[in-house]
Design a protein around this motif. Structure first.
Motif, PDB file in Angstrom:
ATOM      1  N   UNK A  89      -6.826  51.011  15.867  1.00  0.00           N
ATOM      2  CA  UNK A  89      -5.448  50.778  16.288  1.00  0.00           C
ATOM      3  C   UNK A  89      -4.553  50.476  15.090  1.00  0.00           C
ATOM      4  N   UNK A  90      -5.091  49.808  14.081  1.00  0.00           N
ATOM      5  CA  UNK A  90      -4.312  49.550  12.870  1.00  0.00           C
ATOM      6  C   UNK A  90      -3.929  50.836  12.154  1.00  0.00           C
ATOM      7  N   UNK A  91      -4.882  51.760  12.055  1.00  0.00           N
ATOM      8  CA  UNK A  91      -4.589  53.045  11.419  1.00  0.00           C
ATOM      9  C   UNK A  91      -3.541  53.839  12.198  1.00  0.00           C
ATOM     10  N   UNK A  92      -3.536  53.658  13.507  1.00  0.00           N
ATOM     11  CA  UNK A  92      -2.660  54.451  14.377  1.00  0.00           C
ATOM     12  C   UNK A  92      -1.480  53.644  14.919  1.00  0.00           C
ATOM     13  N   UNK A  93      -1.183  52.501  14.294  1.00  0.00           N
ATOM     14  CA  UNK A  93      -0.215  51.600  14.914  1.00  0.00           C
ATOM     15  C   UNK A  93       1.209  52.169  14.960  1.00  0.00           C
ATOM     16  N   UNK A  94       1.520  53.141  14.112  1.00  0.00           N
ATOM     17  CA  UNK A  94       2.855  53.744  14.140  1.00  0.00           C
ATOM     18  C   UNK A  94       2.856  55.149  14.738  1.00  0.00           C
ATOM     19  N   UNK A  95       1.700  55.629  15.199  1.00  0.00           N
ATOM     20  CA  UNK A  95       1.590  57.018  15.648  1.00  0.00           C
ATOM     21  C   UNK A  95       2.454  57.296  16.875  1.00  0.00           C
ATOM     22  N   UNK A  96       2.406  56.404  17.853  1.00  0.00           N
ATOM     23  CA  UNK A  96       3.140  56.627  19.101  1.00  0.00           C
ATOM     24  C   UNK A  96       4.637  56.436  18.886  1.00  0.00           C
ATOM     25  N   UNK A  97       4.985  55.463  18.075  1.00  0.00           N
ATOM     26  CA  UNK A  97       6.404  55.193  17.821  1.00  0.00           C
ATOM     27  C   UNK A  97       7.054  56.310  17.005  1.00  0.00           C
ATOM     28  N   UNK A  98       6.333  56.820  16.001  1.00  0.00           N
ATOM     29  CA  UNK A  98       6.927  57.786  15.076  1.00  0.00           C
ATOM     30  C   UNK A  98       6.716  59.244  15.477  1.00  0.00           C
ATOM     31  N   UNK A  99       5.599  59.543  16.160  1.00  0.00           N
ATOM     32  CA  UNK A  99       5.267  60.943  16.447  1.00  0.00           C
ATOM     33  C   UNK A  99       4.742  61.133  17.874  1.00  0.00           C
ATOM     34  N   UNK A 100       5.481  60.639  18.878  1.00  0.00           N
ATOM     35  CA  UNK A 100       4.965  60.744  20.244  1.00  0.00           C
ATOM     36  C   UNK A 100       4.798  62.181  20.727  1.00  0.00           C
TER      37      UNK A 100
END
Length: 243
Positions: A89-100
């Protein structure tokens, strides 16, 4: 590329300055060696997804992936986190916010992309990973209200009910706050103004009994928060220059 034998103990921003993304990737590889093979595969899959989603993103002077690597490495090395869901989750913590849209595989503007992106994370990494990422994903902001104030309200509310999300967010905050001196330009002051009011919020969250970190790790984090506050003060509290 050859890396020094002391790479495993170098401060992460020193690795970033001297060896760049390649050095951080090697440091990540060294950290995950202590996990068993299925866990290493999950961590590598999360890193590969993060690298793909953020491939064109930059943070002022560096590839965005550097930030995600430091967040994950800090949790493994300094916070002694062995919970693979939390590191993923740390590695992907900005994935949904930045690249949904890219994560969901849907055209931009097509339905609730945040929900669709979280569903993809659930399918690939499990519901707990998706829940943790959701807890650190900023909601849409009300344009009529102060953006930073809404950010602080969201952080306090979402982390109140997700103890492991606090661990991810404090690593993220440390990278942004303590690391503020490693950036340049107007982002230095804007970041300090955004993050400074959160220092007492994180102090309170970190010291809660249900925050799943050892007492020495909590002391380490509190010292890092003190350092962030010193750096914010140095940026924001300078007396006006006399002419």
């Amino acid at each position: 590329m050859d890396f020094p034998p002391y790479l495993a103990t170098m401060p992460m921003h020193a690795i970033t300055e001297i060896h760049g993304e390649a050095g951080l990737l090697e440091r990540f590889r060294l950290e995950v060696l202590s996990f068993d093979e299925p866990d290493r595969e999950r961590l590598t899959a999360a890193l590969d997804l993060a690298a793909d989603l953020h491939r064109d993103d930059r943070r002022v002077r560096e590839p965005y992936l550097n930030h995600l690597l430091r967040v994950a490495i800090r949790m493994m090395h300094h916070y002694q986190v062995r919970d693979v869901d939390v590191i993923v989750a740390g590695l992907l913590h900005d994935a949904v916010e930045d690249h949904p849209a890219e994560l969901a595989g849907t055209p931009a503007g097509n339905g609730d992309q945040t929900a669709a992106a979280l569903a993809v994370l659930t399918d690939r990494f499990g519901g707990r990973v998706a829940r943790l990422v959701a807890a650190v994903t900023n909601p849409p902001y009300d344009p009529a209200r102060d953006r930073n104030e809404q950010y602080r309200e969201h952080v306090a509310a979402s982390l109140d009910r997700e103890p492991w999300a606090r661990v991810i967010k404090v690593s993220d905050f440390t990278d942004n706050g303590v690391g503020v001196i490693h950036t340049v330009g107007p982002k230095v002051e804007s970041s300090a103004r955004k993050y400074r009011p959160l220092v007492p919020v994180f102090r309170e969250l970190v010291t809660r009994p249900d925050t799943p970190l050892s007492a020495p790790v909590k002391r380490h984090i509190l010292a890092q928060l003190d350092l962030a506050e010193e750096r914010f003060a140095a940026i924001l509290d300078q007396p006006a220059h006399r002419h």
